[in-house]
Design a protein around this motif. Structure first.
Motif, PDB file in Angstrom:
ATOM      1  N   HIS A  31      47.318  52.797  45.269  1.00 53.34           N
ATOM      2  CA  HIS A  31      47.051  51.581  46.075  1.00 53.34           C
ATOM      3  C   HIS A  31      45.877  50.725  46.039  1.00 53.34           C
ATOM      4  O   HIS A  31      44.524  50.129  45.175  1.00 53.34           O
ATOM      5  N   GLU A  32      44.803  51.673  46.747  1.00 54.72           N
ATOM      6  CA  GLU A  32      43.351  51.894  47.655  1.00 54.72           C
ATOM      7  C   GLU A  32      43.247  52.122  46.376  1.00 54.72           C
ATOM      8  O   GLU A  32      42.018  51.748  45.585  1.00 54.72           O
ATOM      9  N   LEU A  33      43.188  52.697  45.178  1.00 56.97           N
ATOM     10  CA  LEU A  33      42.508  52.944  43.719  1.00 56.97           C
ATOM     11  C   LEU A  33      42.779  51.652  42.980  1.00 56.97           C
ATOM     12  O   LEU A  33      41.979  51.669  42.395  1.00 56.97           O
ATOM     13  N   LEU A  34      43.814  51.710  43.284  1.00 51.58           N
ATOM     14  CA  LEU A  34      43.924  50.382  41.997  1.00 51.58           C
ATOM     15  C   LEU A  34      43.441  49.280  42.275  1.00 51.58           C
ATOM     16  O   LEU A  34      42.690  48.435  41.326  1.00 51.58           O
ATOM     17  N   LEU A  35      43.193  49.252  43.535  1.00 53.15           N
ATOM     18  CA  LEU A  35      42.249  47.546  43.502  1.00 53.15           C
ATOM     19  C   LEU A  35      40.805  47.973  43.693  1.00 53.15           C
ATOM     20  O   LEU A  35      40.247  46.851  43.616  1.00 53.15           O
ATOM     21  N   TYR A  36      40.439  48.642  43.686  1.00 50.91           N
ATOM     22  CA  TYR A  36      39.027  49.423  43.650  1.00 50.91           C
ATOM     23  C   TYR A  36      38.457  49.419  42.372  1.00 50.91           C
ATOM     24  O   TYR A  36      37.483  48.785  41.902  1.00 50.91           O
ATOM     25  N   ALA A  37      39.276  50.088  41.477  1.00 49.04           N
ATOM     26  CA  ALA A  37      39.336  50.122  40.075  1.00 49.04           C
ATOM     27  C   ALA A  37      39.124  48.620  39.752  1.00 49.04           C
ATOM     28  O   ALA A  37      38.694  48.137  38.676  1.00 49.04           O
ATOM     29  N   THR A  38      40.430  47.530  39.737  1.00 53.61           N
ATOM     30  CA  THR A  38      40.892  46.462  39.287  1.00 53.61           C
ATOM     31  C   THR A  38      38.679  45.511  39.452  1.00 53.61           C
ATOM     32  O   THR A  38      38.903  44.668  38.768  1.00 53.61           O
TER      33      THR A  38
ATOM     34  N   ASN B  72      33.641  40.010  28.968  1.00 57.48           N
ATOM     35  CA  ASN B  72      34.404  40.531  28.106  1.00 57.48           C
ATOM     36  C   ASN B  72      35.603  40.881  28.344  1.00 57.48           C
ATOM     37  O   ASN B  72      36.068  42.087  27.389  1.00 57.48           O
ATOM     38  N   ILE B  73      36.265  41.838  29.512  1.00 59.24           N
ATOM     39  CA  ILE B  73      36.752  42.321  29.640  1.00 59.24           C
ATOM     40  C   ILE B  73      38.263  41.696  29.938  1.00 59.24           C
ATOM     41  O   ILE B  73      38.077  40.255  30.435  1.00 59.24           O
ATOM     42  N   ILE B  74      39.657  42.169  29.738  1.00 54.15           N
ATOM     43  CA  ILE B  74      40.798  41.678  29.168  1.00 54.15           C
ATOM     44  C   ILE B  74      41.894  42.384  30.193  1.00 54.15           C
ATOM     45  O   ILE B  74      41.794  43.428  29.525  1.00 54.15           O
ATOM     46  N   ILE B  75      42.448  42.093  30.896  1.00 49.88           N
ATOM     47  CA  ILE B  75      43.488  43.063  31.656  1.00 49.88           C
ATOM     48  C   ILE B  75      45.035  42.447  31.545  1.00 49.88           C
ATOM     49  O   ILE B  75      44.620  41.115  31.647  1.00 49.88           O
ATOM     50  N   TYR B  76      45.628  43.424  31.308  1.00 50.85           N
ATOM     51  CA  TYR B  76      47.397  42.775  30.706  1.00 50.85           C
ATOM     52  C   TYR B  76      47.755  43.221  32.008  1.00 50.85           C
ATOM     53  O   TYR B  76      47.893  43.855  32.423  1.00 50.85           O
ATOM     54  N   GLY B  77      49.078  42.079  32.211  1.00 52.49           N
ATOM     55  CA  GLY B  77      50.093  42.749  33.137  1.00 52.49           C
ATOM     56  C   GLY B  77      49.610  41.516  34.780  1.00 52.49           C
ATOM     57  O   GLY B  77      48.248  41.148  34.896  1.00 52.49           O
ATOM     58  N   THR B  78      50.016  42.126  36.281  1.00 50.06           N
ATOM     59  CA  THR B  78      50.242  41.530  37.061  1.00 50.06           C
ATOM     60  C   THR B  78      49.478  41.596  38.224  1.00 50.06           C
ATOM     61  O   THR B  78      48.635  42.511  37.612  1.00 50.06           O
ATOM     62  N   SER B  79      49.606  40.888  39.285  1.00 49.55           N
ATOM     63  CA  SER B  79      47.761  41.109  39.793  1.00 49.55           C
ATOM     64  C   SER B  79      48.404  42.362  40.794  1.00 49.55           C
ATOM     65  O   SER B  79      49.991  43.161  40.420  1.00 49.55           O
ATOM     66  N   PRO B  80      47.713  43.441  41.213  1.00 49.53           N
ATOM     67  CA  PRO B  80      47.517  44.069  41.547  1.00 49.53           C
ATOM     68  C   PRO B  80      49.098  44.694  42.986  1.00 49.53           C
ATOM     69  O   PRO B  80      49.650  45.914  42.833  1.00 49.53           O
TER      70      PRO B  80
ATOM     71  N   GLN C  58      52.403  43.838  42.350  1.00 48.11           N
ATOM     72  CA  GLN C  58      53.175  44.120  41.904  1.00 48.11           C
ATOM     73  C   GLN C  58      52.616  45.370  40.651  1.00 48.11           C
ATOM     74  O   GLN C  58      54.332  45.528  39.760  1.00 48.11           O
ATOM     75  N   LYS C  59      52.429  46.204  41.406  1.00 50.09           N
ATOM     76  CA  LYS C  59      52.102  47.122  39.807  1.00 50.09           C
ATOM     77  C   LYS C  59      51.664  48.431  40.947  1.00 50.09           C
ATOM     78  O   LYS C  59      51.654  48.552  42.189  1.00 50.09           O
ATOM     79  N   THR C  60      51.926  49.624  40.286  1.00 50.77           N
ATOM     80  CA  THR C  60      51.322  50.825  40.173  1.00 50.77           C
ATOM     81  C   THR C  60      50.110  51.381  39.759  1.00 50.77           C
ATOM     82  O   THR C  60      50.150  49.552  39.539  1.00 50.77           O
ATOM     83  N   ALA C  61      49.866  52.432  40.298  1.00 49.57           N
ATOM     84  CA  ALA C  61      47.849  52.409  39.865  1.00 49.57           C
ATOM     85  C   ALA C  61      48.009  52.685  38.470  1.00 49.57           C
ATOM     86  O   ALA C  61      47.570  53.714  38.247  1.00 49.57           O
ATOM     87  N   VAL C  62      47.920  51.468  37.675  1.00 44.52           N
ATOM     88  CA  VAL C  62      48.624  51.506  36.307  1.00 44.52           C
ATOM     89  C   VAL C  62      46.674  50.172  35.020  1.00 44.52           C
ATOM     90  O   VAL C  62      47.376  49.652  35.874  1.00 44.52           O
ATOM     91  N   ILE C  63      45.696  50.573  34.858  1.00 45.03           N
ATOM     92  CA  ILE C  63      45.303  49.056  34.701  1.00 45.03           C
ATOM     93  C   ILE C  63      45.534  49.199  32.801  1.00 45.03           C
ATOM     94  O   ILE C  63      44.814  50.701  32.199  1.00 45.03           O
ATOM     95  N   SER C  64      46.062  48.385  32.254  1.00 50.62           N
ATOM     96  CA  SER C  64      45.732  48.171  30.713  1.00 50.62           C
ATOM     97  C   SER C  64      45.071  46.715  30.618  1.00 50.62           C
ATOM     98  O   SER C  64      44.909  45.739  31.016  1.00 50.62           O
ATOM     99  N   PHE C  65      43.910  47.182  29.619  1.00 54.58           N
ATOM    100  CA  PHE C  65      42.693  46.366  29.536  1.00 54.58           C
ATOM    101  C   PHE C  65      42.629  46.692  28.105  1.00 54.58           C
ATOM    102  O   PHE C  65      42.572  47.559  27.539  1.00 54.58           O
ATOM    103  N   ASN C  66      41.441  45.486  27.511  1.00 54.83           N
ATOM    104  CA  ASN C  66      40.635  45.626  26.483  1.00 54.83           C
ATOM    105  C   ASN C  66      39.504  44.806  26.407  1.00 54.83           C
ATOM    106  O   ASN C  66      39.373  43.941  27.663  1.00 54.83           O
ATOM    107  N   PHE C  67      38.378  44.769  25.683  1.00 51.51           N
ATOM    108  CA  PHE C  67      37.404  44.274  25.712  1.00 51.51           C
ATOM    109  C   PHE C  67      37.011  43.347  25.084  1.00 51.51           C
ATOM    110  O   PHE C  67      37.352  43.900  23.744  1.00 51.51           O
ATOM    111  N   GLU C  68      36.943  42.160  24.754  1.00 53.88           N
ATOM    112  CA  GLU C  68      37.387  40.847  23.300  1.00 53.88           C
ATOM    113  C   GLU C  68      36.118  41.713  22.371  1.00 53.88           C
ATOM    114  O   GLU C  68      34.943  41.869  22.671  1.00 53.88           O
ATOM    115  N   GLY C  69      36.387  41.630  21.239  1.00 54.17           N
ATOM    116  CA  GLY C  69      36.091  42.151  19.910  1.00 54.17           C
ATOM    117  C   GLY C  69      35.823  43.677  19.660  1.00 54.17           C
ATOM    118  O   GLY C  69      35.307  44.098  18.512  1.00 54.17           O
ATOM    119  N   LEU C  70      36.592  44.690  20.529  1.00 58.29           N
ATOM    120  CA  LEU C  70      36.130  46.039  20.279  1.00 58.29           C
ATOM    121  C   LEU C  70      37.735  46.119  20.741  1.00 58.29           C
ATOM    122  O   LEU C  70      39.048  46.034  21.205  1.00 58.29           O
TER     123      LEU C  70
END
Length: 410
Positions: A309-316, A324-332, A334-346
């Protein structure tokens, strides 16, 4: 005191020889743990020990090697039983993995469903918890209904109550979304489904590395996971089922081991768990599965969860530095240590390819969860998934690589 201050990740990393290698001349940063975890030396040694010292087929032989292999395999089943708190080891079926387990249950329920019955799946499912139920509906005439997700990457639980009805026979939901990391309220789902007499299967493939599920406390009907997500080998997993339900289901495959008596006139079947374990199993895999669970319990799941969870908070926090980043999903929270994201236009594939050149292993694509990507109207995401052997320093390396990729592609 922060978890990182009492969690000796440096010592833990020494258990994982692959973390010492380089990729494209750079130190490996492995952030694809949601696809498969890495394997500690203790589990590797267990695999080598089996093939070097007591490799033999199980349950059939009276010779010493067969007895040793049988004892080790059944001991592993007991380790798995105790870890998930099943009532008895007969309720643990050793399978080829989560997908195999789900198909086993789907195949068995063909005899219990009829036209007009309903199967409810969540909108956050992996393809392995969608396709088998579609196939079952095609065979039986049952209807597949989908519990919708929201923009936050969570399930619409008020809609769940509306959708449940006396025709609902099965409810299928993952404990944790592989694409977003969302932790679903499975205890609430199980209770409400049971109020309507529906049976519930929980796909625990993504929760097992992070959370310790108690199947009796959950009162879940079926629960499944794969060893390769929790520091074990590929090709082995488990299906937990309540004894009365497993006894009611027909065998999934025919062959050796799952029989009681065979004649050309009639065959009778063995009892649990053998009834569902036709043929020579993945003996070494099963034994190593047990060793992997012991390894993680030695570290402690409370320690693992808190550190990740510390890793997740730090990475977020670090990812939010990009404008220009978009992170998908709910707040840290309510999550396990996974972040799904994109950069706008990439395109996520382009970003993933570039950061790989810098030694960073992340997953790109739809993550076998195309309906989620269709919901967000995107081709896929960049997914960084962390494990207890990862570090904040590795996250910094990922951020540096992403900055370079971002500037190169803009």
């Amino acid at each position: 005191m922060k978890v990182a201050e009492r969690f000796d990740v440096t010592k833990i990393r020494q258990d994982f020889p692959i973390l010492n290698r380089k990729v494209n001349g750079k130190p490996l940063v492995y952030f694809d743990n949601a696809a498969t975890s890495q394997t500690p030396q203790q589990v590797i040694d267990c695999i080598v020990d089996y093939y070097q010292n007591y490799n033999a087929n199980i349950h059939r032989g009276v010779h010493a090697l067969s007895q040793e292999a049988t004892d080790a395999y059944e001991k592993a089943r007991q380790i798995i039983q105790q870890h998930f708190n099943a009532k008895e080891s007969k309720e643990i079926i050793l399978t080829a993995g989560t997908t195999h387990s789900i198909n086993l249950v789907a195949n068995g329920f063909e005899k219990f469903l009829q036209k007009g019955d309903e199967i409810l799946v969540s909108g956050l499912e992996h393809h392995s918890n969608i396709v088998p139920w579609q196939m079952l509906c095609e065979k039986t005439g049952a209807l597949l209904k989908v519990l919708p997700m929201s923009e936050t990457g969570t399930l619409n639980m008020s809609q769940f109550e509306v959708m449940l009805n006396p025709n609902t026979k099965l409810v299928m939901v993952n404990h944790v979304s592989n694409a977003l990391g969302t932790i679903n309220p499975i205890q609430e789902i199980i209770k409400k489904a049971h109020d309507f007499g529906a049976k519930v299967l929980v796909d625990g493939a993504q929760s097992a590395p992070h959370l310790k599920a108690d199947v009796q406390a959950l009162d879940v009907d079926f629960y499944t996971c794969s060893a390769h997500k929790i520091c074990g080998p590929t090709g082995i997993g488990m299906l937990y089922g309540k004894r009365e339900l497993l006894e009611a289901l027909p065998p999934y495959q025919g062959g050796g081991e799952m029989i009681d008596q065979v004649s050309f006139e009639k065959t009778t079947y063995a009892g649990l768990p053998n009834k569902f374990e036709a043929g020579t199993p993945n003996i070494c895999g099963g034994i190593a599965f047990g060793r992997a669970i012991n390894y993680m319990n030695e570290i402690g799941f409370e320690n693992i969860q808190a550190y990740e969870h510390e890793l997740l908070l730090y990475a977020t926090k670090r990812l939010e530095e990009f404008d220009n980043i978009i992170i998908y999903g709910t707040s840290p929270e309510q999550k396990t240590a996974v972040i799904s994201f994109n950069f706008e236009g990439l395109h996520p594939y382009d970003v993933g390819t570039l950061v790989d050149k810098m030694g960073i292993a992340v997953r790109t694509g739809h993550h076998c969860a195309q309906p989620i990507m269709e919901f967000f109207k995107i081709p896929g995401t960049i997914r960084a998934s962390f494990s207890f052997y990862n570090t904040k320093e590795e996250i910094d390396l990922m951020i540096d690589a992403l900055k370079k990729a971002n500037s190169m592609l803009l």
